[in-house]
Design an enzyme around this catalytic site. Structure first.
Site, short mmCIF file in Angstrom:
data_model
loop_
_atom_site.label_atom_id
_atom_site.label_comp_id
_atom_site.label_asym_id
_atom_site.label_seq_id
_atom_site.Cartn_x
_atom_site.Cartn_y
_atom_site.Cartn_z
N LYS A 172 0.68 -1.16 -0.09
CA LYS A 172 -0.14 -0.15 -0.03
C LYS A 172 0.90 1.17 -0.09
O LYS A 172 2.53 1.20 0.58
CB LYS A 172 -1.31 -0.06 1.27
CG LYS A 172 -2.00 0.40 0.97
CD LYS A 172 -2.89 0.63 2.62
CE LYS A 172 -4.05 1.79 2.63
NZ LYS A 172 -4.55 0.67 4.18
N SER A 208 -9.11 -1.39 7.69
CA SER A 208 -8.75 -0.72 5.88
C SER A 208 -8.01 -1.87 5.46
O SER A 208 -8.02 -2.32 4.36
CB SER A 208 -7.79 0.98 6.13
OG SER A 208 -8.62 1.11 6.08
N SER A 260 -9.32 1.86 3.59
CA SER A 260 -8.51 1.97 2.19
C SER A 260 -7.65 2.25 1.55
O SER A 260 -6.97 2.15 0.71
CB SER A 260 -8.15 2.92 3.51
OG SER A 260 -6.56 2.63 4.17
N1 GLN Z 1 -12.80 3.07 6.86
C1 GLN Z 1 -11.79 3.87 8.47
C2 GLN Z 1 -12.20 4.75 8.09
O1 GLN Z 1 -12.60 5.69 7.54
C3 GLN Z 1 -11.19 2.80 8.08
C4 GLN Z 1 -9.88 3.28 7.38
C5 GLN Z 1 -8.36 2.57 8.19
O2 GLN Z 1 -8.17 1.19 8.40
N2 GLN Z 1 -7.38 3.58 7.42
O3 GLN Z 1 -11.47 5.44 8.76
#
Ligand code: GLN
Length: 467
Positions: free
Chosen positions: A74, A173, A149
């Protein structure tokens, strides 16, 4: 043998080469360009490393457990060979001065990073639509989001561009995009894998994990990445010891709050079927209730923005990346750089975070949220006195349509309800494929364990996969 270990065996015995595997990955990346899962390729460096590994093998020198295996990270992992952008304009041309510990460990084992995957900018989001460089499409249905994400990492794994990809999971994420694309996703116990060299989102819940095609591959990758790192004070002493067999007759709790009518019927159905399979294997599954779960989004969206506002303060136009032009004062420089460099969701979180940490509101929001977080941890501990693991869906719906939630941050946040609790409590959680909906969209189930029970979760998930 896992998929990955059999690939390594073929590379070692000369059936194929590291170079051929890296070239194949580049070819597949090219063929699947339209998904926009990758932000950059590390062509030169990857080919050099492959050539080196092949030469070692040819000379009979020892090579690591992952010799010649291509992977994708990532783009919030600091890595050599391509810029590290966090999918943000503020770091658009940022060249990492060092590599993340996780990547260093994988490279020491012979794995080869071939590129950087798309994400929601700074990992803020659940669809990869918040990337400053354009969204990623779902691997199974191009009209649907990749999830996020770590959407790009999930999609490159699902499309078989590489055998594994790295992600970060702060509130879901890794788990959620894994479920949206039909692959395995691992969020380990907080502190099992070093966060050093991964761009911080919320330091108290950030974890490093991976995406793979099957559970055994994930276990292998996690084994290599895990362990104490003096450069990350929150890493735990080594505890992750994979095991072959799951102890018979496990007691598993099915989280009632995540199986209500509001949850997509196919998602509930696939979860119920997985539960039936667990029972057929001789495990006991009982419904459990955690009333505090309904408060976890409230906790998460106070604590996480608070930490984000602090972690993102360093992007000031002076030290890293983007620097705004045409400004007269220092304050203007900060303001314009941050305005141009961050996406809307980054700004929203910085503002919420600054607000909940401000002197007038700190006690009312941040402190309350931290107290509630302790109650959540207690509620989990209580259940783990009786249960070896908890099970539930990963997300209330399968992958939603591109654009469907993008304009409504609250809708987007609500979709995180099933993944944020384990993050707030630092618990390990696996997202494993559990079939598809009537429209053919993947559905994942989530197995959650107590802190440091990662090996048990893997053993359970492996035994389920075998059947
Ligand atoms: N969807 C969650 C958020 O927007 C998780 C994001 C993540 O784990 N980086 O915070």
């Amino acid at each position: 043998m896992t998929h990955i270990s059999s690939l390594v065996a073929r590379i070692k015995n000369g059936e194929t080469t590291a170079r051929a595997q890296v070239e194949l990955a580049f070819q597949k990346a090219q063929d699947n360009h339209e998904y926009h899962a990758l932000l950059s390729l590390t062509k030169e460096r990857a080919l050099e490393r492959a050539t080196e590994i092949d030469a070692r093998i040819a000379q009979g020198e020892p090579v690591g457990e992952l010799a010649g295996v291509p992977f994708v990270a990532k783009d919030n992992f600091l890595a050599f060979g391509a810029p590290t952008t966090a999918a943000s304009k503020i770091l658009e041309n940022f060249e990492a001065p060092l590599q993340a510990t996780a990547i260093e460990k994988l490279e020491a084992a012979g794995a080869i990073c071939i590129g950087k995957a798309n994400l929601d900018a700074f990992a803020h989001g659940g669809s990869t639509e918040n990337s400053a460089f354009g969204l990623t499409k779902n691997a199974v249905n191009k009209d649907k989001v990749a999830g996020g994400s770590s959407g790009g990492s999930a999609v490159v794994t699902a499309l078989d561009i590489v055998p594994f990809a790295l992600g970060s999971d702060t509130g879901g994420s890794i788990r959620q995009p894994a479920s949206f694309n039909g692959v395995v996703g691992v969020k380990p116990t907080y502190g099992m894998v070093s966060r050093y060299g991964v761009i911080a989102m919320a330091s108290s819940t950030d974890t490093i994990g991976c995406f793979t095609k099957d559970v055994s591959d994930a276990e292998l990758v996690m084994k290599i990445m895990s362990g104490r790192d003096v450069r990350d004070m929150t890493t735990l002493p080594d505890f992750f010891e994979p095991r072959e067999q799951v102890a018979p007759g496990r007691k598993i709790g099915l989280i009632r709050e995540f199986m209500t009518e509001d949850v997509d019927a196919d998602v509930r159905q696939r979860t119920t079927e997985y539960v039936e399979k667990l029972r057929a294997q001789g495990h006991t599954v009982e419904e459990v209730s955690m009333p505090i779960l309904k408060h976890t989004l409230g906790m998460y969206y106070i604590i996480v923005p608070a930490e984000i506002s602090s972690n993102l303060a360093r992007y000031d136009g002076i030290r890293y990346g983007l620097r705004a032009e045409g400004v007269k004062t220092l304050v203007e420089l900060y303001g314009k750089t941050r305005d141009e460099g961050f996406v809307t969701e980054n700004k929203r979180r910085i503002m919420i975070g600054s607000y909940v940490l401000s002197s007038g509101f700190f006690d009312a929001y941040y402190m309350q949220a931290q107290k509630a977080r302790t109650l959540l941890v207690n509620a989990y501990n209580e259940l783990f006195n009786t249960y070896d693991a908890l099970i539930g869906p990963v997300s209330p719906t399968p992958a939603f349509g591109i654009g469907e939630n993008a304009e409504d941050p609250i809708k987007m946040y609500l979709a995180d309800i099933m993944t944020v609790p384990a993050s707030l409590a630092g618990l390990p959680a696996l997202s494993v494929p559990a079939g598809v909906t009537s429209d053919g969209l993947p559905v994942g189930v989530q197995l959650i364990g107590q802190r440091k029970s990662d090996a048990n979760l893997f053993a359970l998930a492996k035994s389920m996969e075998a059947n």
